[in-house]
Design a protein around this motif. Structure first.
Motif, PDB file in Angstrom:
ATOM      1  N   LEU A  41       0.905  -1.605  -0.012  1.00 51.60           N
ATOM      2  CA  LEU A  41       0.625  -0.090   0.137  1.00 51.60           C
ATOM      3  C   LEU A  41       0.837   1.180   0.146  1.00 51.60           C
ATOM      4  N   GLU A  42       2.157   1.616   0.638  1.00 54.02           N
ATOM      5  CA  GLU A  42       2.940   2.651   0.672  1.00 54.02           C
ATOM      6  C   GLU A  42       3.533   3.480  -0.764  1.00 54.02           C
ATOM      7  N   GLU A  43       3.828   2.152  -1.387  1.00 61.27           N
ATOM      8  CA  GLU A  43       4.132   2.019  -2.937  1.00 61.27           C
ATOM      9  C   GLU A  43       2.890   2.850  -3.835  1.00 61.27           C
ATOM     10  N   ILE A  44       2.182   1.470  -3.722  1.00 51.54           N
ATOM     11  CA  ILE A  44       0.788   2.064  -4.389  1.00 51.54           C
ATOM     12  C   ILE A  44       0.004   3.335  -4.245  1.00 51.54           C
ATOM     13  N   ARG A 100      -7.933  -0.107  -2.685  1.00 50.25           N
ATOM     14  CA  ARG A 100      -8.766  -1.250  -3.425  1.00 50.25           C
ATOM     15  C   ARG A 100      -8.138  -1.943  -4.485  1.00 50.25           C
ATOM     16  N   PHE A 101      -6.822  -1.157  -5.516  1.00 49.06           N
ATOM     17  CA  PHE A 101      -6.608  -1.351  -6.282  1.00 49.06           C
ATOM     18  C   PHE A 101      -5.627  -2.806  -5.999  1.00 49.06           C
ATOM     19  N   ASP A 102      -4.525  -3.011  -5.102  1.00 51.38           N
ATOM     20  CA  ASP A 102      -3.903  -3.314  -4.091  1.00 51.38           C
ATOM     21  C   ASP A 102      -5.309  -4.441  -4.125  1.00 51.38           C
ATOM     22  N   PRO A 146      -1.929   2.133 -15.275  1.00 47.44           N
ATOM     23  CA  PRO A 146      -0.399   2.314 -14.276  1.00 47.44           C
ATOM     24  C   PRO A 146      -0.789   1.707 -13.158  1.00 47.44           C
ATOM     25  N   ILE A 147      -1.198   2.156 -12.805  1.00 47.52           N
ATOM     26  CA  ILE A 147      -1.819   2.042 -11.275  1.00 47.52           C
ATOM     27  C   ILE A 147      -2.032   0.029 -10.652  1.00 47.52           C
ATOM     28  N   ALA A 148      -2.913  -0.438 -11.827  1.00 50.85           N
ATOM     29  CA  ALA A 148      -3.276  -1.394 -11.242  1.00 50.85           C
ATOM     30  C   ALA A 148      -1.720  -1.950 -12.337  1.00 50.85           C
ATOM     31  N   ARG A 149      -1.208  -2.117 -12.157  1.00 49.61           N
ATOM     32  CA  ARG A 149       0.163  -2.274 -13.330  1.00 49.61           C
ATOM     33  C   ARG A 149       1.022  -2.788 -11.947  1.00 49.61           C
ATOM     34  N   LYS A 150       0.791  -0.916 -11.189  1.00 50.24           N
ATOM     35  CA  LYS A 150       1.898  -1.473 -10.187  1.00 50.24           C
ATOM     36  C   LYS A 150       1.826  -1.929  -9.077  1.00 50.24           C
ATOM     37  N   ALA A 151      -0.222  -1.813  -8.643  1.00 49.05           N
ATOM     38  CA  ALA A 151      -0.185  -3.334  -7.469  1.00 49.05           C
ATOM     39  C   ALA A 151       0.747  -4.808  -8.330  1.00 49.05           C
ATOM     40  N   LEU A 152       0.084  -5.026  -9.868  1.00 53.62           N
ATOM     41  CA  LEU A 152       0.128  -6.205  -9.974  1.00 53.62           C
ATOM     42  C   LEU A 152       1.776  -6.429  -9.735  1.00 53.62           C
ATOM     43  N   SER A 153       2.920  -5.830  -9.840  1.00 52.05           N
ATOM     44  CA  SER A 153       3.868  -5.912  -9.779  1.00 52.05           C
ATOM     45  C   SER A 153       4.601  -5.849  -8.929  1.00 52.05           C
ATOM     46  N   LEU A 154       3.520  -5.669  -7.776  1.00 51.53           N
ATOM     47  CA  LEU A 154       4.145  -5.968  -6.523  1.00 51.53           C
ATOM     48  C   LEU A 154       4.016  -7.208  -5.275  1.00 51.53           C
ATOM     49  N   LEU A 155       3.472  -8.107  -6.285  1.00 51.00           N
ATOM     50  CA  LEU A 155       2.945  -9.499  -5.578  1.00 51.00           C
ATOM     51  C   LEU A 155       3.848 -10.580  -6.083  1.00 51.00           C
ATOM     52  N   PRO A 156       4.069 -11.353  -5.340  1.00 52.33           N
ATOM     53  CA  PRO A 156       4.729 -12.307  -5.450  1.00 52.33           C
ATOM     54  C   PRO A 156       5.377 -12.514  -7.283  1.00 52.33           C
ATOM     55  N   ALA A 201      -0.072 -10.643 -16.186  1.00 53.19           N
ATOM     56  CA  ALA A 201      -0.422  -9.161 -15.690  1.00 53.19           C
ATOM     57  C   ALA A 201      -1.444  -8.335 -17.106  1.00 53.19           C
ATOM     58  N   ASP A 202      -0.858  -8.703 -18.414  1.00 49.90           N
ATOM     59  CA  ASP A 202      -1.825  -8.188 -19.058  1.00 49.90           C
ATOM     60  C   ASP A 202      -2.974  -8.786 -19.439  1.00 49.90           C
ATOM     61  N   GLU A 203      -2.981 -10.524 -19.102  1.00 48.48           N
ATOM     62  CA  GLU A 203      -4.651 -10.681 -18.950  1.00 48.48           C
ATOM     63  C   GLU A 203      -5.241  -9.822 -17.904  1.00 48.48           C
ATOM     64  N   VAL A 204      -5.128  -9.874 -17.034  1.00 48.20           N
ATOM     65  CA  VAL A 204      -5.555  -9.335 -15.627  1.00 48.20           C
ATOM     66  C   VAL A 204      -6.091  -7.710 -16.066  1.00 48.20           C
ATOM     67  N   ILE A 205      -5.403  -7.724 -16.205  1.00 40.22           N
ATOM     68  CA  ILE A 205      -5.152  -5.591 -16.603  1.00 40.22           C
ATOM     69  C   ILE A 205      -6.866  -5.620 -17.227  1.00 40.22           C
ATOM     70  N   ASP A 206      -6.725  -6.804 -18.631  1.00 42.82           N
ATOM     71  CA  ASP A 206      -8.133  -6.765 -19.744  1.00 42.82           C
ATOM     72  C   ASP A 206      -8.733  -7.406 -18.441  1.00 42.82           C
ATOM     73  N   GLU A 207      -8.893  -7.987 -17.623  1.00 47.12           N
ATOM     74  CA  GLU A 207     -10.328  -8.514 -17.098  1.00 47.12           C
ATOM     75  C   GLU A 207     -10.855  -7.314 -16.030  1.00 47.12           C
ATOM     76  N   LEU A 208      -9.800  -6.798 -15.136  1.00 44.84           N
ATOM     77  CA  LEU A 208     -10.030  -5.564 -15.084  1.00 44.84           C
ATOM     78  C   LEU A 208     -10.573  -4.690 -15.240  1.00 44.84           C
TER      79      LEU A 208
END
Length: 692
Positions: A366-369, A457-459, A502-512, A520-527
């Protein structure tokens, strides 16, 4: 044909208040729909419910179904009759199967050609026969979050059934509902009335129940409760907080709306008001009383009785509330002995989601996002503020108050942060991080709270979509629809026009990185599709037409505020201008051009005056539109688009687009494609429905 009124009541043991309204509405809707399918639509439908009964009154039911004709197709006519027109064995067998005479067979034109058919009249059945079949089936199909079994355990319902009333035109309709035979008798209030009540119809039902201290109409109970509560509050110099959800709940707790006023120890007013109000409103279903200077040490409780003669109900309510507030004071005084920073290590023992780790890891994300959101919306001055708020945002999950009063998560964090003298922007952000919690809830008060809420919410959305926990049907255990709708509402309310990908991608990039699931691209499309549904829902609530919303969403979803602006502009332009010819022209352009990309048009290939005129108008409009769009003056931009409608009309009349000369044809397609590309960056006008 004679019309009759039907009254149906299913009486049970105490039904939980949250289940009452959905059950009443579902029974009414399903019963009305089922009868309409049988050709027995009532003139009007009324529904009633108390904790011990659910009832539906259907007025103006016909005495019986209308007769209807039935046509069953048989063999081809060539097989059913020989060359001389005599019936064959195929015709005789078909007639016998349909129980009609061969002479009554007819030949009709069917999709497969000339076909033999059997026609017969099916007499309508009496309404009481249909009701006897439909009502038990509808009741058995009602859905509840939880059900109970009773007796031999063969049947289940929200609560055990005690009696059934089914009366049509003053006569009992013989049926069995969940093992209970229908009759014409019910009972009134369990303590204030005696003996059975014989029911002859809907009006009689209401009159007799009210005479037996049962108010069947939940809205009438709600109004009476609020009126009596206001009177009791004024007697101690206060007024009630007419909380809509609480008022509805109170009306569904009783059959006869009685009220008592109680008091609690004044020293509990030293607690944060949020704790005291939550203890009353959420835990005990009491109505708080507020005076000119704040909360008063009084409350109002509902009782299923006319009066509290000996005061036992009030005293019992006071005892329960004082005990709960004493516990709350102990929890609060214990909590404040440890600061929020000191609680952060304990978050590693609280699981956010088993595959996504604990809340300590979530706050680190959350700090980063939150910093990324602050920079994206141009609030770099808030970067350190939102990072601090994000780091402390979940610390209150480890407190005793939040463990007991779960509705206060976030709120208590803000209260504790304020006590620790954190800046207003920090503690208010923590306090408001879950706002808006519903469509009617207020958004965060300050930009810092809006940023933290968006980050959270984005996280959650990115993380849970990443591991495949996408809401399906009515199931949404993590509240992701609410989270997405809140994000959309915050962005629109703050007028933050930006692409949120970009925020959605940032949130995804912080996950394990080793998480299983889509990329990520598929998740962004679904989101994107998920946010589009939430944006559609919000715009529908604001009164925009479905085709206007589709026109806007087809060309851009991720900038929520911009999409809302374009929807408003399109709706206003549509109301104040004649869009018909323009819309028809765009539909025609889409049909002609399709998905082709014929390139840029070449002016030297314009042969007709109409295409030169259209090209000139288009170039002029494009320049004007660019300026309007840069300033986000979308209505003016759409009005400019509409100004080329006469040129488009003339073009389609005078110019043959698909002409034989390939070079000319491609150039004309290129002009139309350029118009389509330029103007549909605002809205897909081909989605707009034009009345014929």
């Amino acid at each position: 044909m004679k019309n009759d009124d039907f009254i149906f009541e299913i009486r049970t043991e105490e039904i939980p208040a949250p289940a009452l309204l959905p059950a009443r509405l579902e029974l009414s809707r399903r019963l009305t729909d089922a009868l309409a399918e049988e050709g027995l639509a009532p003139a009007s439908t009324e529904s009633y419910a108390t904790p011990r009964r659910i009832a539906v009154a259907l007025r103006g039911l016909p005495e019986r179904q209308s007769d209807r004709s039935s046509e069953v197709l048989g063999p081809p006519a060539a097989n059913a009759f020989d060359a001389e027109g005599k019936p064959t064995k195929a015709a005789e067998g078909f007639a016998r199967a349909q129980k009609v005479e061969v002479a009554d067979l007819v030949v009709v034109d069917a999709p497969r050609g000339r076909t033999v058919a059997a026609r017969r009249t099916i007499p309508g059945r009496p309404t009481r026969e249909v009701l006897a079949e439909v009502v038990p089936r509808v009741v058995s199909g009602l859905t509840f979050p939880k059900t109970m079994r009773w007796g031999d355990g063969a049947r289940s319902f929200v609560r055990p059934v005690r009696s059934v009333v089914a009366v049509l035109g003053g006569q009992i309709v013989p049926m069995e509902v969940l093992g209970v035979a229908a009759g014409d008798e019910t009972v009134g209030h369990r303590m204030l009335s005696n003996g059975p009540l014989r029911i002859e119809g809907p009006d009689d039902y209401l009159t007799r129940l009210r005479g037996a201290f049962v108010e069947p109409d939940s809205e009438a109970r709600r109004i009476q409760i609020l009126d009596k509560a206001r009177k009791l509050a004024t007697e101690v110099g206060g007024q009630i907080e007419a909380h809509a959800d609480l008022a509805n709940t109170l009306s569904d707790l009783v059959e006869w709306p009685g009220l008592v006023r109680g008091a609690f120890a004044p020293e509990f007013l030293e607690l944060p008001e949020e704790i005291t109000v939550t203890a009353m409103r959420t835990h005990q279903k009491y109505v708080p009383v507020r005076g000119p200077g704040g909360l008063l040490p009084h409350f109002i409780a509902v009782m299923d009785n006319t009066e509290d003669r000996k005061g036992f109900i009030a005293k019992g309510s006071e005892w329960v509330l004082n005990a709960r507030l004493a516990d709350a004071r102990f929890f609060f005084e214990t909590d404040v002995q440890e600061g929020l920073e000191a609680r952060l290590p304990a978050l590693s023992h609280l699981t956010f989601q088993e595959r996504l780790g604990d809340y300590r890891k979530k706050t680190e994300r959350l700090e980063e996002i939150a910093e990324s959101v602050a920079r994206l919306v141009g609030r770099t001055d808030l970067v350190e503020t939102v990072r601090t708020a994000a780091r402390l945002s979940k610390a209150d999950l480890t407190t005793l108050v939040v463990k007991e009063f779960t509705d206060l998560q976030g709120v208590m964090g803000g209260i504790y942060a304020r006590r620790e003298r954190h800046p207003d922007a920090v503690w208010k952000a923590i306090y408001d991080q879950y706002r808006p919690a519903s469509g009617s809830d207020d958004p965060p008060r300050e930009a810092s709270g809006a940023i933290l809420s968006l980050a959270d919410r984005f996280d959650s959305l990115g993380a849970l979509f990443r591991i495949g926990l996408v809401p399906t049907g009515s199931k949404d255990p993590y509240g992701l629809r609410r989270a997405a709708l809140g994000a959309v509402a915050i962005a629109i309310g703050r007028n933050w026009r930006t692409d949120w990908r970009p925020i959605a991608r940032k949130a995804l990039s912080l996950l394990p990185s080793d998480l299983p699931g889509p990329g990520a691209d598929e998740v962004i499309d679904e989101l994107g599709r998920f946010f589009a549904d939430r944006l559609r829902s919000l715009l529908e609530r604001r009164g925009y037409a479905y085709d206007e919303i589709s026109a806007v969403l087809n060309v851009g979803v991720w900038d929520f505020a911009d999409a809302a602006d374009r929807a408003r502009a399109l709706s206003e332009a549509r109301r104040h201008m004649d869009f018909k010819s323009l819309i028809l022209a765009f539909k025609r352009i889409r049909n002609i051009v399709g998905s082709d990309s014929p390139g840029e048009p070449r002016p030297e290939l314009y042969r007709e005056d109409a295409e030169r005129a259209l090209a000139a108008d288009f170039l002029q409009a494009r320049q004007a539109i660019a300026g309007f769009v840069a300033e986000r003056h979308y209505r003016e931009a759409m009005e400019t688009i509409a100004s080329i409608a006469p040129s488009l009309d003339r073009y389609f009349v005078e110019v043959l687009v698909n002409c034989p000369e390939e070079e000319l044809r491609r150039n004309r397609l290129a002009l139309l494609a350029s118009i389509q590309k330029e103007f549909t960056s605002l809205a897909d006008f081909s989605e707009i429905v034009v009345e014929k």
